[in-house]
Enzyme design. Structure first.
Site, short mmCIF file in Angstrom:
data_model
loop_
_atom_site.label_atom_id
_atom_site.label_comp_id
_atom_site.label_asym_id
_atom_site.label_seq_id
_atom_site.Cartn_x
_atom_site.Cartn_y
_atom_site.Cartn_z
N TYR A 1 -53.69 -16.82 13.68
CA TYR A 1 -55.14 -16.83 13.53
C TYR A 1 -55.73 -17.36 14.83
CZ TYR A 1 -59.76 -18.29 11.82
OH TYR A 1 -61.11 -18.46 11.64
N ASP B 1 -52.38 -19.49 22.54
CA ASP B 1 -53.46 -20.14 21.80
C ASP B 1 -52.92 -21.49 21.33
OD1 ASP B 1 -55.17 -21.11 19.90
OD2 ASP B 1 -55.42 -19.23 18.82
N LYS C 1 -59.75 -28.44 19.19
CA LYS C 1 -59.34 -29.55 18.31
C LYS C 1 -59.17 -30.89 19.04
CE LYS C 1 -57.47 -26.41 14.82
NZ LYS C 1 -58.36 -26.38 13.68
#
Ligand code: HOZ
Length: 439
Positions: free
Chosen positions: A156, A251, A279
């Protein structure tokens, strides 16, 4: 392994205020939440409405406390409301919350990031992981002059059109890995392949390399739980992409500063061409970043022709929280302590499952982890999907009732922080044992 019944488990929990808020929210916010997985749709029940959090604990509006393994879906690696981050933010907020002009804080965070990720020469700050991956792909396309991208099933990379193809996280949780609303003309440029399958990748690249701009992946797939790369997979990927002039994008929104200080690329010793972060580098404030080699990043406006912009990009609060978080992480011995806590948790959860005779598979990379309810080895999307999600739902609710907050989906990773104590881990193990027994 202690198997006495925990006091918390005996206590009657009330979620009355959360229920009331959820009902109200559903009338005015789609699904009652501002990000889909937060609704407890996959596990049944009512999402907790949170009042505050401190250290390893999160407190709901009904006054219940939980040991938290969601950690805002990853960013809070120091634990919630870390004193150093809070105090720096208090000072920063007095100076204004956003200027829309460059600051020394942006330079400082960029330097810290580049030092930790030597594969990057330059980095651009954005506001979310979605923006980071979407922009990185645009740059890779601009750099190569090619249109197609390769992604892996279950990875994702945020919710940009073209990336919501066989996507993990909420897209898998809710059974919409290919989202309606993404034009076929976008999706046709996305090739999806099974994770950990170097042979399939080789076949496609050898055939179609002239039209492939980049390969993007989560080097550890945290959006279908926690799927580790098989030995040789990442290096095969690196070799092939280098050979055919395809940009390799890691990613590391989830794995960055989490599986190690230098992320998965340091942990597995692979240098991608571009990296996406988020994050942890925002210390709990909205942030994302993408960067890479000089020649690629020089394509980005205003240095180059590939356009990307953002009103709040690099805003002083997010930069401050990120800087303070990374400074704490860079102290000597921090990652040893994180590793020790994570391996303690791993041993405790495995032991709980074994003693309770539960059929599970547990995986961990640094401080991210996942328990699957399957007897198969989980190596990709298909094997992750063999997990019994109804068992997971029961496990989730059982843990919550015992004061342990896990992500409300089988297809999300759990996270542990510097603030988690041995007591927290023991409590988690007791709760897990009782819940495994129960289900
Ligand atoms: N994309 C996040 C999980 N992989 C979910 C974020 C959220 O719901 O807050």
């Amino acid at each position: 392994m202690v198997n006495c019944i925990d006091f918390f488990a005996m206590k009657k929990i009330s979620w009355r205020k959360s229920r009331r808020l959820y009902k109200k929210a559903q009338g005015i916010i789609p699904g009652g939440v501002n990000s889909p997985v937060r609704a407890f749709k996959a596990v049944g029940g009512n999402p907790l409405f949170v009042e505050r959090a401190k250290g390893s604990k999160i407190y709901d509006v009904d006054g219940n406390a939980y040991v938290d393994y969601v950690l805002s879906w990853g960013p809070m690696i120091l634990g919630h409301a870390h004193p150093r981050v809070v105090s720096a933010l208090k000072k920063a907020i007095e100076k204004g919350t956003s200027y829309g002009a460059p600051t020394s804080l942006e330079v400082e965070l960029a330097e810290l990031v580049l030092k930790a990720y030597p594969s990057m020469d330059k980095v651009r700050m954005v506001n979310s992981g979605t923006e980071a991956t979407m922009s990185a792909i645009r740059v890779a396309r601009g750099f190569t002059g090619r249109d197609k991208i390769i992604k892996f099933e279950g990875c994702y990379h945020g919710h940009a059109d073209g990336l919501l193809v066989k996507a993990g996280s909420g897209a898998t949780t809710f059974g919409v890995p290919d989202s309606p609303g993404v034009p076929k003309s976008y999706a046709k440029n996305t090739i999806t392949l099974p994770f950990n399958n170097a042979k399939a990748l080789k076949e496609v690249i050898e055939k179609e390399w002239k039209s492939i701009a980049c390969v993007i992946l989560e080097p550890v797939v945290g959006n279908i739980g926690c799927v580790l790369p098989k030995a040789g997979f990442l290096s095969a990927l690196r070799k092939l992409t280098r050979k055919y002039g395809i940009v390799l994008i890691f990613d590391e929104v989830m794995t960055g500063f989490r599986v190690s200080y230098g992320g998965a690329q340091e942990f597995y010793g692979i240098k991608p061409d571009m990296t996406c972060l988020g994050k942890v580098i925002g210390g709990g404030l909205p942030v994302g970043a993408y960067g890479g080699k000089k020649e690629i990043m020089s394509m980005v406006a205003p240095e180059g022709p590939v356009y990307q912009a953002g009103t709040l990009s690099g805003n002083p609060l997010a930069m401050t929280a990120g800087i303070e978080t990374i400074k704490v992480l860079s102290r000597k011995g921090v990652y040893d302590r994180l590793e020790q806590k994570a391996s303690e948790l791993e041993a405790a959860l495995k032991d709980a499952a074994k003693t309770a005779k539960a059929v599970t598979r547990f995986y961990r990379a640094g401080t991210m982890f996942c328990t699957y309810f399957t007897d198969r080895d989980v190596v990709d999307y298909a094997s992750a999907k063999t997990s019994d999600t109804s068992k997971f739902a029961k496990f989730f609710i059982g843990m919550l009732k015992r004061g342990i907050n896990l992500a409300p989906s089988q297809f999300e990773a759990g996270f542990i922080s510097l603030a988690h104590s041995t007591r927290d881990i023991e409590k988690t193990a007791r709760a897990a044992y009782e819940t495994f027994k129960e289900i």
